[in-house]
Motif scaffolding. Structure first.
Motif, short mmCIF file in Angstrom:
data_model
loop_
_atom_site.label_atom_id
_atom_site.label_comp_id
_atom_site.label_asym_id
_atom_site.label_seq_id
_atom_site.Cartn_x
_atom_site.Cartn_y
_atom_site.Cartn_z
N UNK A 252 -2.86 34.56 -24.26
CA UNK A 252 -2.86 35.90 -24.85
C UNK A 252 -1.44 36.44 -25.00
N UNK A 253 -0.62 36.27 -23.96
CA UNK A 253 0.76 36.76 -24.00
C UNK A 253 1.57 36.04 -25.07
N UNK A 254 1.40 34.72 -25.16
CA UNK A 254 2.15 33.93 -26.15
C UNK A 254 1.72 34.30 -27.57
N UNK A 255 0.43 34.48 -27.77
CA UNK A 255 -0.07 34.88 -29.10
C UNK A 255 0.57 36.20 -29.53
N UNK A 291 17.35 39.76 -34.65
CA UNK A 291 17.82 39.47 -33.30
C UNK A 291 17.26 38.13 -32.81
N UNK A 292 18.13 37.34 -32.19
CA UNK A 292 17.69 36.09 -31.56
C UNK A 292 17.08 36.41 -30.20
N UNK A 293 16.27 35.49 -29.69
CA UNK A 293 15.66 35.67 -28.36
C UNK A 293 16.73 35.37 -27.30
N UNK A 294 17.12 36.36 -26.51
CA UNK A 294 18.18 36.14 -25.51
C UNK A 294 17.60 35.57 -24.22
N UNK A 295 18.47 35.07 -23.38
CA UNK A 295 18.04 34.57 -22.08
C UNK A 295 17.96 35.71 -21.07
N UNK A 296 18.94 36.64 -21.11
CA UNK A 296 19.02 37.70 -20.11
C UNK A 296 19.14 39.09 -20.71
N UNK A 322 6.63 41.89 -27.32
CA UNK A 322 7.79 41.57 -28.16
C UNK A 322 9.03 42.27 -27.63
N UNK A 323 8.89 43.51 -27.16
CA UNK A 323 10.01 44.23 -26.57
C UNK A 323 10.55 43.49 -25.34
N UNK A 324 9.63 43.03 -24.50
CA UNK A 324 10.07 42.31 -23.28
C UNK A 324 10.87 41.08 -23.64
N UNK A 325 10.43 40.34 -24.66
CA UNK A 325 11.10 39.10 -25.03
C UNK A 325 12.44 39.35 -25.70
N UNK A 326 12.48 40.28 -26.65
CA UNK A 326 13.71 40.50 -27.43
C UNK A 326 14.71 41.40 -26.73
N UNK A 327 14.24 42.39 -25.99
CA UNK A 327 15.15 43.33 -25.34
C UNK A 327 15.61 42.84 -23.97
N UNK A 333 10.74 37.91 -19.44
CA UNK A 333 9.39 37.80 -19.98
C UNK A 333 8.54 36.83 -19.15
N UNK A 334 9.09 35.66 -18.87
CA UNK A 334 8.35 34.64 -18.12
C UNK A 334 8.07 35.10 -16.69
N UNK A 335 9.09 35.64 -16.02
CA UNK A 335 8.91 36.07 -14.63
C UNK A 335 7.92 37.24 -14.54
N UNK A 336 8.05 38.22 -15.45
CA UNK A 336 7.16 39.38 -15.43
C UNK A 336 5.71 38.95 -15.67
N UNK A 337 5.48 38.12 -16.67
CA UNK A 337 4.12 37.65 -16.95
C UNK A 337 3.58 36.82 -15.79
N UNK A 338 4.45 36.02 -15.16
CA UNK A 338 4.02 35.21 -14.02
C UNK A 338 3.49 36.11 -12.90
N UNK A 339 4.23 37.17 -12.57
CA UNK A 339 3.82 38.05 -11.48
C UNK A 339 2.58 38.86 -11.84
#
Length: 404
Positions: A252-255, A291-296, A322-327, A333-339
Motif C-alpha cells: 500500500x505504501x509503495x503504491x 526533485x530527485x528522491x534524496x537519501x536524507x 510522497x512528502x515523506x519520500x521527497x522531502x 520513509x523506510x524507517x518510518x514505515x517500518x516502525x
C-alpha cells in the motif's frame, strides 16, 4: 518478617506509582502547550490577532519539545544503550529535518517516545478538550469576519468551499475526521444512536461547507465502524497472518509513492482518477519531475496550503507518503514505515484492535492529506508508545491470533 517485606514492597509500589503520575502529568502539560500552539499556528488567527505570532509560537513548540526530550533522557529510565540509540535517532531526524526545512517529524518523534507509560486515553481527552474549542472559536471568528475565512473553488466547479479559519477547506475537514477518530477510540468504536445521529449531522454540515469528498468518505467509514461494523472489521483483520498484514501495508505504501510516477495525463482512466483525487496525481508527478528522491531529505519549494504567493503557480504535495519520500528522503520513509507497520503488527498480537484500526484509517487518510506528522491533526501515533488498553473481550469476536 513477611509483613515487613510486604510493607516495603507496598511502599516501593506507591513511590513508583507516584513517580509515574508525576512524569505523566509533566508530559501531558508539555503536550497541551505544544498542541495549542501548533494548532493555532495552522489557522488564520495567528496572522490577524494581535500578540499571536508564528515565530513566538514556534519557539514555544521548540522549548516544550526540549522539555520532553529531558523527560526521555533523565526521567524515563531507559537502559543506557537504548538512551544512546534514541539520541542517535534524534540527531539523524534533526539532520533530515534541517535539510528539509520542516521539523514536524522531529517534534513528533520526541513526543512519541516521550509518551512512554502515559495513559493514551488521557492523551485523547486532552486532544479533544483543547482541539474542539479551538476549532469552534476559529470557525466562529472566520464566519463573522474577525479573521480571514479563505474560500476556494476547484477548476470547473462553482461550489464555494469554506476553510472555517483554517488554511484550506481540506484542513477543516481533516480536523473533523481526526476529532471523530479520537472520539471513536475513546468510545472503543461503540457509539449509541444519538452519537451516530450527531455524527451524520456533522458529516453533512462539514461536506456542505468544505465540499471535501475524500475526507468525508473516511468519516463515513468511522460512522460505519461505530454503528456496528467494528467487530466485522476485527474479524476481517483476523483472517490474515501477520506476514500478510505486513506485506499488504508495505505494498500500500509503495503504491502511494508510485501512483504519481505512473500517472498518464493523456489516459482517460488516469484523468478520471486524477480528478477524483483533486489533482493529487498531477502535482505528485510535477514533484517527481522537479526533485530527485534524496537519501536524507531536501527542501521542496511549495506554493499552497495557506502560503500561496500571488503570481506564482500553485504547487503543493498533499500525499503524506510522497512528502515523506521527497522531502525527508528514502531513509526516513523506510524507517518510518517500518516502525508504523511493526507497531500495527505488535498491536494485533496484543489484541489492541481499536488502535490497529485507527492506525489503518490514519494511513488511508495520509494517501490524500499531508497531516501524517502534524500533531495538530494526528495524535494517534502517540498510542504506539503510550499505555493502551487491549481489547481482551470483544463481544461476538472469537479469540483468534494472527501469529502465523
Amino acid at each position: 518478617s513477611t509483613r515487613v517485606r510486604s510493607s516495603a514492597a507496598s511502599d516501593v509500589y506507591k513511590r513508583q506509582k507516584k513517580y509515574r503520575q508525576l512524569t505523566e502529568w509533566f508530559y501531558l502539560c508539555c503536550l497541551a502547550i505544544f498542541f495549542i500552539t501548533i494548532y493555532i499556528n495552522g489557522t488564520t488567527m495567528v496572522d490577524q490577532i494581535t500578540y499571536f505570532n508564528k515565530l513566538i509560537f514556534l519557539r514555544i513548540e521548540q522549548a516544550v519539545t526540549l522539555l520532553v526530550m529531558g523527560k526521555i533522557v533523565l526521567l524515563d529510565k531507559y537502559p543506557r544503550k537504548l538512551t544512546i540509540k534514541l539520541l542517535l535517532i534524534f540527531m539523524l531526524i534533526t539532520y533530515i529535518c534541517y535539510r528539509a526545512r520542516a521539523y514536524e517529524p522531529l517534534f513528533y518523534t520526541v513526543f512519541l517516545i516521550g509518551a512512554k507509560d502515559v495513559d493514551f486515553r488521557k492523551i485523547l481527552k486532552l486532544y479533544l478538550t483543547f482541539g474542539i474549542p479551538i476549532f469552534i472559536v476559529s470557525a466562529w471568528l472566520a464566519l463573522n469576519d474577525y479573521i480571514l475565512n479563505l474560500t476556494l473553488q476547484r477548476p470547473g466547479d462553482n461550489t464555494v468551499r469554506i476553510a472555517l479559519g483554517n488554511y484550506s477547506p481540506s484542513d477543516a475537514a481533516a480536523h473533523i475526521f481526526y476529532f471523530m477518530l479520537a472520539y471513536a477510540l475513546l468510545k472503543r468504536f461503540k457509539w449509541n444512536i444519538p452519537e451516530i445521529i450527531s455524527g451524520i449531522a456533522l458529516l453533512i454540515c462539514v461536506y456542505t461547507l468544505t465540499a471535501t469528498k475524500l475526507d468525508e468518505i473516511l468519516i463515513i467509514l468511522i460512522l460505519l465502524l461505530c454503528a456496528g461494523g467494528y467487530k466485522y472489521a476485527v474479524k476481517f483483520i483476523q483472517r490474515f497472518s501477520l506476514k500478510q498484514v505486513r506485506w499488504g501495508l508495505w505494498i500500500y505504501a509503495v503504491i502511494n509513492v508510485m501512483l504519481p510516477l505512473m500517472f498518464n495525463p493523456n489516459s482517460r482512466i488516469w484523468s478520471i482518477i486524477n480528478t477524483l483525487s483533486s489533482a493529487r496525481l498531477f502535482f505528485g508527478q510535477v514533484a517527481y519531475h522537479d526533485y530527485a528522491i534524496p537519501l536524507f531529505g531536501q527542501f521542496v519549494y511549495q506554493n499552497g496550503n495557506g502560503s500561496i504567493k500571488p503570481g506564482e503557480a500553485y504547487f503543493f504535495i498533499d500525499s503524506s507518503f510522497v512528502r515523506a519520500l521527497l522531502m525527508y528522503g528514502l531513509v526516513f520513509f523506510v524507517v518510518a514505515m517500518f516502525y508504523i507497520i511493526s507497531s500495527i503488527e505488535s498491536n494485533i498480537k496484543q489484541r489492541n484492535y481499536n488502535l490497529v484500526i485507527a492506525l489503518i484509517l490514519v494511513l488511508l487518510s495520509s494517501a490524500i492529506d499531508n497531516h501524517l506528522w502534524d500533531m495538530a491533526f494526528n495524535i494517534v501515533f502517540l498510542g504506539m508508545f503510550a499505555d493502551v488498553q487491549s481489547d481482551n473481550e470483544i463481544v461476538g469476536i472469537e479469540n483468534e491470533s494472527n501469529t502465523k
